[in-house]
Each structure stands twice: as structure tokens, then as C-alpha cells.
Design a protein around this motif. Structure first.
Motif, PDB file in Angstrom:
ATOM      1  N   VAL A   1       0.832  -1.213   0.000  1.00  0.00           N
ATOM      2  CA  VAL A   1       0.000   0.000   0.000  1.00  0.00           C
ATOM      3  C   VAL A   1       0.859   1.252   0.000  1.00  0.00           C
ATOM      4  CG1 VAL A   1      -1.886   1.242   1.145  1.00  0.00           C
ATOM      5  CG2 VAL A   1      -1.771  -1.258   1.280  1.00  0.00           C
ATOM      6  N   GLY A   2       1.684   1.432   1.030  1.00  0.00           N
ATOM      7  CA  GLY A   2       2.495   2.644   1.100  1.00  0.00           C
ATOM      8  C   GLY A   2       3.103   2.830   2.475  1.00  0.00           C
ATOM      9  N   TYR A   3       3.117   4.083   2.962  1.00  0.00           N
ATOM     10  CA  TYR A   3       3.746   4.419   4.227  1.00  0.00           C
ATOM     11  C   TYR A   3       2.750   5.117   5.145  1.00  0.00           C
ATOM     12  CZ  TYR A   3       7.901   3.687   1.340  1.00  0.00           C
ATOM     13  OH  TYR A   3       8.830   3.157   0.498  1.00  0.00           O
ATOM     14  N   ARG A   4       2.943   4.932   6.464  1.00  0.00           N
ATOM     15  CA  ARG A   4       2.069   5.546   7.458  1.00  0.00           C
ATOM     16  C   ARG A   4       2.911   6.073   8.614  1.00  0.00           C
ATOM     17  NH1 ARG A   4      -0.673   1.152   9.351  1.00  0.00           N
ATOM     18  NH2 ARG A   4       0.732   1.042  11.152  1.00  0.00           N
ATOM     19  N   TRP A   5       2.512   7.242   9.141  1.00  0.00           N
ATOM     20  CA  TRP A   5       3.161   7.782  10.336  1.00  0.00           C
ATOM     21  C   TRP A   5       2.318   7.405  11.549  1.00  0.00           C
ATOM     22  CZ3 TRP A   5       7.777  10.243  11.050  1.00  0.00           C
ATOM     23  CH2 TRP A   5       8.009  10.779  12.315  1.00  0.00           C
ATOM     24  N   ASP A   6       2.910   6.647  12.482  1.00  0.00           N
ATOM     25  CA  ASP A   6       2.245   6.272  13.721  1.00  0.00           C
ATOM     26  C   ASP A   6       2.684   7.235  14.812  1.00  0.00           C
ATOM     27  OD1 ASP A   6       0.940   4.205  12.534  1.00  0.00           O
ATOM     28  OD2 ASP A   6       2.263   2.627  13.287  1.00  0.00           O
ATOM     29  N   ALA A   7       1.771   8.090  15.257  1.00  0.00           N
ATOM     30  CA  ALA A   7       2.097   9.089  16.275  1.00  0.00           C
ATOM     31  C   ALA A   7       2.497   8.416  17.578  1.00  0.00           C
ATOM     32  CB  ALA A   7       0.905  10.021  16.496  1.00  0.00           C
ATOM     33  N   THR A   8       3.458   9.013  18.263  1.00  0.00           N
ATOM     34  CA  THR A   8       3.922   8.485  19.546  1.00  0.00           C
ATOM     35  C   THR A   8       2.868   8.723  20.615  1.00  0.00           C
ATOM     36  OG1 THR A   8       6.196   9.017  18.926  1.00  0.00           O
ATOM     37  CG2 THR A   8       5.770   8.608  21.269  1.00  0.00           C
ATOM     38  N   PRO A   9       2.507   7.692  21.398  1.00  0.00           N
ATOM     39  CA  PRO A   9       1.513   7.900  22.461  1.00  0.00           C
ATOM     40  C   PRO A   9       2.039   8.898  23.480  1.00  0.00           C
ATOM     41  CG  PRO A   9       1.970   5.564  22.132  1.00  0.00           C
ATOM     42  CD  PRO A   9       3.013   6.306  21.373  1.00  0.00           C
ATOM     43  N   PRO A  10       1.197   9.784  24.009  1.00  0.00           N
ATOM     44  CA  PRO A  10       1.655  10.729  25.029  1.00  0.00           C
ATOM     45  C   PRO A  10       2.088  10.006  26.285  1.00  0.00           C
ATOM     46  CG  PRO A  10      -0.738  10.793  24.829  1.00  0.00           C
ATOM     47  CD  PRO A  10      -0.240   9.954  23.690  1.00  0.00           C
ATOM     48  N   ALA A  11       3.162  10.512  26.912  1.00  0.00           N
ATOM     49  CA  ALA A  11       3.663   9.897  28.146  1.00  0.00           C
ATOM     50  C   ALA A  11       2.662  10.119  29.266  1.00  0.00           C
ATOM     51  CB  ALA A  11       5.013  10.496  28.526  1.00  0.00           C
ATOM     52  N   THR A  12       2.524   9.116  30.137  1.00  0.00           N
ATOM     53  CA  THR A  12       1.611   9.225  31.279  1.00  0.00           C
ATOM     54  C   THR A  12       2.195  10.179  32.298  1.00  0.00           C
ATOM     55  OG1 THR A  12       0.885   6.957  30.939  1.00  0.00           O
ATOM     56  CG2 THR A  12       0.397   7.958  33.081  1.00  0.00           C
ATOM     57  N   SER A  13       1.438  11.182  32.690  1.00  0.00           N
ATOM     58  CA  SER A  13       1.908  12.180  33.656  1.00  0.00           C
ATOM     59  C   SER A  13       1.837  11.612  35.069  1.00  0.00           C
ATOM     60  CB  SER A  13       1.044  13.443  33.572  1.00  0.00           C
ATOM     61  OG  SER A  13       1.346  14.325  34.636  1.00  0.00           O
ATOM     62  N   SER A  14       2.891  11.875  35.860  1.00  0.00           N
ATOM     63  CA  SER A  14       2.908  11.400  37.244  1.00  0.00           C
ATOM     64  C   SER A  14       1.840  12.080  38.079  1.00  0.00           C
ATOM     65  CB  SER A  14       4.285  11.650  37.860  1.00  0.00           C
ATOM     66  OG  SER A  14       4.609  13.032  37.805  1.00  0.00           O
ATOM     67  N   ALA A  15       1.415  13.307  37.627  1.00  0.00           N
ATOM     68  CA  ALA A  15       0.420  14.052  38.390  1.00  0.00           C
ATOM     69  C   ALA A  15      -0.939  13.378  38.342  1.00  0.00           C
ATOM     70  CB  ALA A  15       0.317  15.473  37.862  1.00  0.00           C
ATOM     71  N   THR A  16      -1.165  12.566  37.328  1.00  0.00           N
ATOM     72  CA  THR A  16      -2.473  11.931  37.184  1.00  0.00           C
ATOM     73  C   THR A  16      -2.439  10.458  37.565  1.00  0.00           C
ATOM     74  OG1 THR A  16      -2.021  11.467  34.864  1.00  0.00           O
ATOM     75  CG2 THR A  16      -3.138  13.541  35.358  1.00  0.00           C
ATOM     76  N   SER A  17      -1.291  10.009  38.116  1.00  0.00           N
ATOM     77  CA  SER A  17      -1.175   8.605  38.478  1.00  0.00           C
ATOM     78  C   SER A  17      -2.087   8.308  39.662  1.00  0.00           C
ATOM     79  CB  SER A  17       0.279   8.278  38.859  1.00  0.00           C
ATOM     80  OG  SER A  17       1.120   8.499  37.764  1.00  0.00           O
ATOM     81  N   PRO A  18      -2.714   7.141  39.731  1.00  0.00           N
ATOM     82  CA  PRO A  18      -3.608   6.809  40.833  1.00  0.00           C
ATOM     83  C   PRO A  18      -2.853   6.669  42.140  1.00  0.00           C
ATOM     84  CG  PRO A  18      -3.212   4.888  39.461  1.00  0.00           C
ATOM     85  CD  PRO A  18      -2.596   6.050  38.755  1.00  0.00           C
ATOM     86  N   SER A  19      -3.520   6.926  43.232  1.00  0.00           N
ATOM     87  CA  SER A  19      -2.907   6.774  44.554  1.00  0.00           C
ATOM     88  C   SER A  19      -2.769   5.296  44.858  1.00  0.00           C
ATOM     89  CB  SER A  19      -3.791   7.448  45.611  1.00  0.00           C
ATOM     90  OG  SER A  19      -5.049   6.797  45.669  1.00  0.00           O
ATOM     91  N   PRO A  20      -1.859   4.942  45.796  1.00  0.00           N
ATOM     92  CA  PRO A  20      -1.688   3.517  46.136  1.00  0.00           C
ATOM     93  C   PRO A  20      -2.978   2.869  46.586  1.00  0.00           C
ATOM     94  CG  PRO A  20       0.105   4.842  47.045  1.00  0.00           C
ATOM     95  CD  PRO A  20      -0.894   5.799  46.483  1.00  0.00           C
TER      96      PRO A  20
END
Length: 284
Positions: free
Chosen positions: A245-264
Motif C-alpha cells: 500500500v504505502g507508508y504511514r506515520w504512527d504518532a507516539t503515544p503521550p507519556a503518562t503524567s505522574s500528576a495523574t497517576s492513581p494513589s496507592p
């Protein structure tokens, strides 16, 4: 006024090319061999070069290498004879942006040169970006860089990659990439069309502005671009091949922010992995 260096040992061809370029409002200078061309480029740096591959002394391929070593973004248009496909592909691999096959139409050559000059000096981009690729607002720090230089409106980024159309600069993890005019335009095309598959014919129309031509030109430029934007060019994760078919650009997934990480107390969330790799089919 743009300055173009015409490098050809055929005085008749050079006279015609220079005359047509000057008629189009370009300052054209002629050099008849490799040493004279390199000296002229050092004394009066051109905005673009028209380069014949068959030169006495230092051949056109070596001239192209040396010009690229001193200025990676210098637009180079090759003049080749019919049947010299191997030399043409090699010329593209070492950095030429475009080519014209002899015998050629002088008007077509002027249009090709003007296209390279426009792309090198007046590249603009929309200030909006498609899904998967972000347009940086003014004042945002360089992605992956150590400084906090303001960003121009319309800059695009993908992971550690940042493209600034106004400054005609691309950085990866803060380090500037040396891209040719066509490589820059090809990357800009993919960044503004993430997730879409483009065959070589479509890329020739969209990036080169050609309705027809040697499609190996696209293959060579994709390979060169991968060497600069991929962590492992032999296993591309961004610029992937969709076989048949051809070529495709796969966007890099955004990094997970530590500020939004769930609490223990909330318990760990399943980790989000990266996009699926292209696998063994990721080469041109």
C-alpha cells in the motif's frame, strides 16, 4: 533575489539553464567543474544548486557530498542522462532533493528550482494540527530540550520530535536534525497526516508536486528520513511501511503524567503499552 549555482561542463547546456533562470528573476552563476563549483559555493553561498552528475575532475556525486557536508539544507537538483538510474538513486541517497533527466525542458527545470527555493525559504504550515500530533502554543518549552525558548505558532511535535515550520528546524530530544528540503517537507507531510497510509504516487503529488516520475525517489527519501527520526531505523516505529500500500506515520503515544497517576489506595492501573510496532514489515 535568490542565487543559484549551475554546475555543468557542457557550456551550451549551462548557457541555456543560466539564461532561463535569469529570465525568471534568479541570479545564476556557472561553474564548469567540481573544483570551480566548490570554490564558487564557498565564496558566494548559493540558495540552490543545479548539478550535473558527469563532471570532470571531481564528479557530481562527490561535489554533492561535499556541499552537503558544509550545508545540509542546501537544495540540490541533479541533472542526469537517461539510463543512469543507479547514479540517480545514489545521488538521492547522499542528499540531492530532486532530479531532471536530459534532455529536459528548460522551463520545467526552472519550475523545479523555484519549487525548491520556495520550500527552502518560505515554508508555512497551518496553526492547527490533526489528532495525534500537537501544535505547540507560543511560549512552550522545547519538547525534550533543556532550554525554554518560545515556540512559534504552528510548530508540530510528536514525542521527542519537534518541527518548527517558521524557523525551518527539526529537533529530536532537543538536538537539531540536519534535514534536506525534501526530507523536511516529507516529515511535515507525515506529521500533518498521522495514521493515514500514503502510496508513493500520492506522496510524489503531495510533497514533490509531481504528477509522474521515478517513484524510487520517494523510497530513497523515506529511508533517509527514517535514519534521522527513528531510534532504530531497521525497525521503524514511527514511519512504517504498509506492505503493498504505502507508508504511514504512527504518532507516539503521550507519556503518562505522574500528576495523574492513581494513589496507592486506588490500586495500580494497567500500564498502557506503546502502539503496536511495525514488526518485520517496517522497512521501505
Amino acid at each position: 533575489m535568490a542565487r543559484v549555482l549551475v554546475i555543468d561542463d557542457d557550456a551550451t547546456v549551462a548557457q541555456v539553464v543560466v539564461a532561463y533562470l535569469e529570465r525568471a528573476g534568479v541570479v545564476a552563476q556557472h561553474a564548469a567543474d567540481g573544483p570551480a563549483a566548490l570554490a564558487a559555493a564557498a565564496a558566494n553561498p548559493p540558495d540552490a544548486v543545479v548539478l550535473d552528475l558527469m563532471l570532470p575532475g571531481i564528479d557530481g556525486l562527490e561535489v554533492c557530498r561535499r556541499l552537503r557536508a558544509t550545508r545540509a539544507d542546501l537544495p540540490v537538483l541533479m541533472l542526469t542522462a537517461r539510463g543512469e538510474e543507479e547514479d540517480r538513486v545514489l545521488g538521492l541517497q547522499i542528499g540531492a532533493d530532486d532530479y531532471v533527466v536530459k534532455p529536459f525542458s528548460p522551463r520545467e527545470l526552472v519550475l523545479r528550482v523555484q519549487s525548491l527555493l520556495r520550500r527552502a525559504g518560505a515554508v508555512t504550515a497551518s496553526t492547527s494540527a490533526p489528532a495525534g500530533v500537537s501544535a505547540l502554543p507560543p511560549g512552550r518549552a522545547t519538547v525534550g530540550g533543556s532550554g525554554a525558548a518560545p515556540e512559534a505558532p504552528g510548530a508540530l511535535y510528536d514525542g521527542d520530535l519537534r518541527l518548527d515550520p517558521a524557523a525551518h528546524r527539526v529537533t529530536r530530544s532537543g538536538a537539531e536534525l540536519q534535514l534536506t528540503v525534501r526530507e523536511f517537507e516529507l516529515l511535515r507531510w507525515f506529521l500533518t497526516h498521522p495514521g493515514q497510509v500514503h502510496d508513493r504516487e500520492a506522496l510524489m503529488r503531495g510533497v514533490w508536486g509531481w504528477e509522474y516520475g521515478d517513484q524510487s525517489t520517494v523510497t530513497v527519501h523515506v529511508r533517509r528520513l527514517r535514519e534521522k527520526v527513528e531510534a532504530d531505523p531497521s525497525r521503524p516505529a514511527r514511519l512504517v511501511t504498509v506492505f503493498g500500500v504505502g507508508y504511514r506515520w504512527d504518532a507516539t503515544p503521550p507519556a503518562t503524567s505522574s500528576a495523574t497517576s492513581p494513589s496507592p489506595a486506588a490500586g495500580p492501573s494497567p500500564a498502557k503499552g506503546p502502539f503496536p510496532a511495525a514488526g518485520p514489515g517496517g522497512r521501505a
